[in-house]
Write a protein that holds these residues in place. Sequence first.
Motif, short mmCIF file in Angstrom:
data_model
loop_
_atom_site.label_atom_id
_atom_site.label_comp_id
_atom_site.label_asym_id
_atom_site.label_seq_id
_atom_site.Cartn_x
_atom_site.Cartn_y
_atom_site.Cartn_z
N ASP A 461 0.87 -1.44 -0.08
CA ASP A 461 0.07 0.05 0.11
C ASP A 461 0.81 1.13 -0.03
OD1 ASP A 461 -2.79 1.22 0.37
OD2 ASP A 461 -1.33 2.15 2.02
N GLY A 462 0.54 2.25 -0.92
CA GLY A 462 1.40 3.50 -0.98
C GLY A 462 1.51 4.18 0.35
N ASP A 463 0.57 4.24 1.35
CA ASP A 463 0.87 5.00 2.55
C ASP A 463 1.89 4.05 3.49
OD1 ASP A 463 -0.69 7.11 2.16
OD2 ASP A 463 -2.20 6.57 3.14
N ASN A 464 1.40 2.86 3.34
CA ASN A 464 2.37 1.81 4.26
C ASN A 464 4.08 1.87 4.00
OD1 ASN A 464 0.10 1.16 5.64
ND2 ASN A 464 -0.06 -0.77 4.84
N VAL A 465 3.93 1.97 2.53
CA VAL A 465 5.54 2.07 1.97
C VAL A 465 6.25 3.21 2.42
CG1 VAL A 465 6.88 1.86 -0.17
CG2 VAL A 465 5.06 0.37 0.06
N ARG A 466 5.34 4.31 2.28
CA ARG A 466 6.01 5.50 2.62
C ARG A 466 6.17 5.82 4.34
NH1 ARG A 466 6.40 10.10 -0.30
NH2 ARG A 466 5.65 10.16 -2.18
N LEU A 467 5.72 4.86 5.06
CA LEU A 467 6.03 4.92 6.39
C LEU A 467 7.53 4.25 6.68
CD1 LEU A 467 2.56 3.95 8.03
CD2 LEU A 467 3.66 6.26 8.28
N GLY A 468 7.88 3.45 5.65
CA GLY A 468 9.15 2.67 5.97
C GLY A 468 10.10 2.81 4.82
N LEU A 469 10.05 1.98 3.84
CA LEU A 469 11.15 2.19 2.73
C LEU A 469 11.06 3.30 2.08
CD1 LEU A 469 13.05 0.55 0.49
CD2 LEU A 469 10.67 0.15 -0.62
N ASN A 470 10.13 4.15 2.04
CA ASN A 470 10.24 5.60 1.40
C ASN A 470 9.90 6.54 2.17
OD1 ASN A 470 10.88 4.11 -1.04
ND2 ASN A 470 8.90 4.32 -2.05
N ARG A 471 10.33 6.27 3.41
CA ARG A 471 10.17 7.56 4.65
C ARG A 471 10.80 8.92 4.39
NH1 ARG A 471 11.31 4.87 10.19
NH2 ARG A 471 10.41 7.11 10.81
N ASP A 472 11.62 8.79 3.63
CA ASP A 472 12.72 9.88 3.33
C ASP A 472 12.48 10.70 2.24
OD1 ASP A 472 13.52 7.56 1.82
OD2 ASP A 472 15.12 8.59 0.99
N LEU A 473 11.28 10.17 1.37
CA LEU A 473 10.67 11.05 0.14
C LEU A 473 9.47 11.86 0.57
CD1 LEU A 473 10.84 8.17 -2.31
CD2 LEU A 473 12.66 9.82 -1.88
N GLY A 474 9.55 13.10 -0.06
CA GLY A 474 8.53 13.83 -0.04
C GLY A 474 7.37 13.80 -1.11
N PHE A 475 6.70 14.72 -1.69
CA PHE A 475 5.82 14.73 -2.62
C PHE A 475 6.07 15.68 -3.68
CE2 PHE A 475 3.74 12.95 1.12
CZ PHE A 475 3.14 11.87 0.70
N THR A 476 7.17 16.15 -3.98
CA THR A 476 7.76 16.85 -5.02
C THR A 476 7.65 15.87 -6.35
OG1 THR A 476 10.00 16.30 -4.94
CG2 THR A 476 9.37 18.19 -3.83
N ALA A 477 7.64 16.18 -7.41
CA ALA A 477 7.49 15.54 -8.46
C ALA A 477 8.58 14.36 -8.72
CB ALA A 477 7.80 16.29 -9.96
N ALA A 478 9.91 14.89 -8.63
CA ALA A 478 11.08 14.10 -8.36
C ALA A 478 10.95 12.94 -7.34
CB ALA A 478 12.23 14.98 -8.03
N ASP A 479 10.43 13.44 -6.15
CA ASP A 479 10.26 12.47 -5.18
C ASP A 479 9.29 11.15 -5.34
OD1 ASP A 479 12.21 13.47 -3.46
OD2 ASP A 479 10.88 14.46 -2.12
N ARG A 480 8.09 11.83 -6.01
CA ARG A 480 7.17 10.77 -6.41
C ARG A 480 7.66 9.95 -7.68
NH1 ARG A 480 1.13 13.60 -6.78
NH2 ARG A 480 1.27 14.80 -4.89
N VAL A 481 8.40 10.24 -8.57
CA VAL A 481 9.07 9.57 -9.52
C VAL A 481 9.90 8.51 -8.68
CG1 VAL A 481 10.89 9.28 -11.24
CG2 VAL A 481 9.12 11.11 -11.39
#
Length: 598
Positions: A461-481
Amino acid sequence: MKSMLRFMTSGSVDDGKSTLIGRLLRDSGALPEDRIGDVTDLALIADGLEAEREQGITIDVAHLSFATSRRRFLLADAPGHEQYTRNMATGASNADAAIVLVDAFKGLLPQTRRHAYIARLLGIRTFCLAVNKMDLVGFDRDRFEAIAAELAAFLARIGGGALTAIPVSALHGDNVVERSTDTPWHEGPTLLDYLETVEVAPQGSHIRFRMPVQHVIRDGSFRAYAGTIAAGQVKPGDDVAILPSNRHARIERIVAMGGDLEVAEAPQSVALTFTDPIDCSRGDMIADPEHPPHIADQFEATLIWMGDAPLLPGRQYLLKIGTQTVPATVQKPKHKISVDTLEQLATKTLELNEIGTANVWTARPIVFESYEANRPLGGFILIDRLSGNTVAAGLIHFALYRAENVHAQALTVTAERRAALMGQAPKLLWFTGLSGAGKSTIANLVETKLHALGRHTFLMDGDNVRLGLNRDLGFTAADRVENIRRAGEAARLMTDAGLIVLAAFISPFRAERDMVRAMMGGGRFVEIFIDTPLEEAERRDAKGLYARARAGEIANFTGIASPYEPPERPEIRIDTLATSAGTAADLIVRYLEDRDAG
């Protein structure tokens, strides 16, 4: 046979480039006599586009071929406006010398330095400074010498180059073809004298043999490999390597338009045959086996950004270098260059006309040289995968250490054997749609049903992944990529383990969804579009995110401040206004069962 000089003209807008070219062509006799009487404005000789005539500027690169009694010339007239800098880079890429035009009254401008910098970057080492409109400053020698000294100092800071300065008046013809009586202090050549006598080092002549394969010629039992020699020379009997496979062969014949050759060298176009049959195709490189070029999938490069949209680090573009085309991603730039001060500035992206340095990763190893050593084998372009537009020109510096020292390990237990043990066909079910569309709800129901059928699954799930593997990423276009790239790589590993993976991500950009599809390969990617209108997604808004985005509390929110690009041809489309979540889950499970049965 006359020698050929490929040169370009550059400079800022209104410095008089088109007038100078018109004067050079007319007074040197290169302009056909039937056109001389028709041309009242010298600038129109070079400005071919109707828009250029209307605006009084040069937009496109005008390529002009002409000759004098002493030499043949191929001229690329580059546009002066900053917005057309990308066109100028195109003109510089194939030139051996550059005429840098400067208005004597205005002096060196930022665009003048930008053009000189790009020309030097693209391999030009021979420069002529034409200080134009000398009549407007009374043919002032001090003014001329100050401008020449300023450009010489700038060239020295960017790597140097041979510089010849000439005072001219394009409008009146001073020192263009005929020597001017108004500059008795100028002891150098006229512009035409310079062009007819300047010597430039041939590109690639000192490098070991390299020839990218452009085409395979088959005619019965005859098979030859055609291309343009990029460096060095080759003879029948020479041993060569076919890269990147590193198979070896021996040259039997060199076939050319006029018959077989005993020797061929850069930049001739020829077809080579081998003494024995060997697998060789377009995109391969035929090269000296003792001194081969680099083969790597990661390298550092300078990028000249030409796209209207900025660079998105991590987005997959197509990289074309010679006859090789491969998917590639650009990492966050190490820096960009201030053309005015030559400072290295921190940046997260590159905008139109900006120049920077970044690491580039390719989907598979490519064959290349550094641009400094070999322009044809070290220069590349980046192409937007959706629009097909060229967005950058690149110049390779060197292969990254890890690219040449980290290699894939062959494994005994393959992905196919793992899948067979689980008794299922691995798949990645990629759920995409707006926030609040119902992706996670439907994906959870699908996994529940698959689990009941004895399938081995994992839900990302997108939210769950952002809580762990991708917790360092924000929501800029580059971070979304980068968020989608990492998720795709993780999903690929899990499908290699034999699992059916369900991924519920907004994933707003088609380019990144296509990247994951290509990453998976083998028909394992199933795109599921959870199609919900924006107004309905806002009405649901259980998390209150849309309201906060409308209030300006959340930046770059998809559907409000950042676009969502719906799939064009998804495998499954779920209209949530007409289909319940449970029915949607049944449809998706049935789709998988039908595919497995087929």
